[in-house]
Design an enzyme around this catalytic site. Structure first.
Site, PDB file in Angstrom:
ATOM      1  N   HIS A 150      45.443  32.589  38.316  1.00 48.58           N
ATOM      2  CA  HIS A 150      45.380  34.039  38.227  1.00 48.58           C
ATOM      3  C   HIS A 150      43.936  34.457  37.919  1.00 48.58           C
ATOM      4  O   HIS A 150      43.246  33.814  37.121  1.00 48.58           O
ATOM      5  CB  HIS A 150      46.290  34.546  37.107  1.00 48.58           C
ATOM      6  CG  HIS A 150      47.737  34.439  37.425  1.00 48.58           C
ATOM      7  ND1 HIS A 150      48.636  35.447  37.171  1.00 48.58           N
ATOM      8  CD2 HIS A 150      48.454  33.453  37.990  1.00 48.58           C
ATOM      9  CE1 HIS A 150      49.845  35.078  37.557  1.00 48.58           C
ATOM     10  NE2 HIS A 150      49.756  33.853  38.051  1.00 48.58           N
ATOM     11  N   ASP A 155      43.503  39.022  42.046  1.00 51.04           N
ATOM     12  CA  ASP A 155      44.864  39.565  42.090  1.00 51.04           C
ATOM     13  C   ASP A 155      44.859  41.039  42.462  1.00 51.04           C
ATOM     14  O   ASP A 155      45.768  41.523  43.141  1.00 51.04           O
ATOM     15  CB  ASP A 155      45.561  39.366  40.742  1.00 51.04           C
ATOM     16  CG  ASP A 155      45.974  37.913  40.526  1.00 51.04           C
ATOM     17  OD1 ASP A 155      45.729  37.085  41.422  1.00 51.04           O
ATOM     18  OD2 ASP A 155      46.540  37.601  39.458  1.00 51.04           O
TER      19      ASP A 155
END
Length: 235
Positions: A150, A155
Site C-alpha cells: 500500500h 492507491d
C-alpha cells in the site's frame, strides 16, 4: 468541478486511541479528468510503528524519523485541497485521521459534507461483491501489477481510475447536445484523463448495407408465400 482523490497510510485503525497518519497522497481531477497536479507527503508520527501496519505499507520508524511533523505541513495540505470535495475509498476512515491531525494542530476540521465515498458507490453498483480497492480494480480491468505494498499516492492513482469507472467509465461526460464530439470522447476519454484501462475497445460507426434489385425481388416473392402474416392481422 474540482475534486481531490486521496488516500492515507496510518499507524493503525483508530486516531482517537493514538494512531497517527504517516502518509497522504492526493490527485486533482477537474470534471473527472486528472489534471496532473498531485500532492504527496510523509509525516513523522511521533510514535512507534506497529509491525502489523509496517507489513501493510512498508513505512518503518527509521524511514519516518526524519520526516516533517503534520503540524508543519498542515497548511500546505489545506492549500492544495482548498474547498474541493474529497474522494476516498472507505472515506470515513481517511476523514477521521485527517480531522484528528487538524484538531491536534488547533485547525478546523474538514466538513464531512465534502466527503465522497467510493466504497459506498461500489456497494450500490455491486451488492454482495468484494469491494476492496484490489477487487474493484480487477473487476474494472485497472492495472495494479506495480502495487506491491500500500502507498498513499499509488492507491490514490488507482482510486482515481476506479472513480472514473464508477461514474460511467468510457461514457462519462457524454451528452446528446453535441453529437460531433461523441465519437472522439468515447475513443479518447481514458487518454485525456491520463489513466489506463486494460482491454479498451474501439467503437466504429455502423456500416450501411444496400441490397441489389434481384435480392429485393426475391424477398418480395418470398413474402407472398407467407400465409396469414402477422402484420396483416394487426390492421
Amino acid at each position: 468541478m474540482r475534486e481531490i482523490i486521496f488516500d492515507t497510510e496510518t499507524t493503525g485503525f483508530d486516531p482517537q486511541n493514538g494512531d497517527r497518519m504517516v502518509e497522504i497522497g492526493c490527485i486533482e481531477m477537474i470534471d473527472k479528468v486528472a489534471s496532473g497536479q498531485t500532492y504527496h507527503c510523509y509525516y513523522n508520527p511521533e510514535r512507534a510503528m506497529p509491525s502489523q501496519a509496517e507489513e501493510v505499507h512498508g513505512l518503518s520508524d527509521k524511514f519516518l524519523s526524519d520526516k516533517p511533523l503534520f503540524a508543519n505541513k498542515a497548511q500546505e495540505l489545506l492549500d492544495f485541497i482548498q474547498d474541493s470535495n474529497l474522494v476516498a475509498h472507505n472515506a470515513s476512515f481517511d476523514f477521521g485521521f485527517i480531522n484528528a491531525e487538524l484538531e491536534r494542530c488547533g485547525l478546523e476540521a474538514v466538513a464531512m459534507g465534502r466527503m465522497v465515498d467510493t466504497l459506498a458507490m461500489a456497494k450500490k453498483l455491486h451488492p454482495g461483491a468484494k469491494l476492496s480497492l484490489d477487487a474493484l480494480c480487477s473487476r474494472y480491468g485497472i492495472d495494479r501489477s506495480h502495487r506491491v505494498k500500500h502507498g498513499a499516492l499509488l492507491d490514490a492513482e488507482l482510486l482515481a481510475q476506479l472513480y472514473v469507472e464508477l461514474n460511467g467509465g468510457r461514457q462519462i461526460g457524454l451528452g446528446l447536445a453535441d453529437d460531433s464530439k461523441t465519437e472522439e470522447t468515447v475513443l479518447d476519454v481514458h487518454t485525456q484523463t491520463g489513466l489506463s484501462r486494460k482491454n479498451d475497445k474501439i467503437y466504429r460507426e455502423p456500416r450501411q448495407f444496400e441490397i441489389s434489385p434481384e435480392e429485393r425481388m426475391q424477398h418480395e416473392k418470398f413474402i407472398t408465400t407467407i400465409k396469414d402474416p402477422i402484420w396483416k392481422q394487426s390492421r
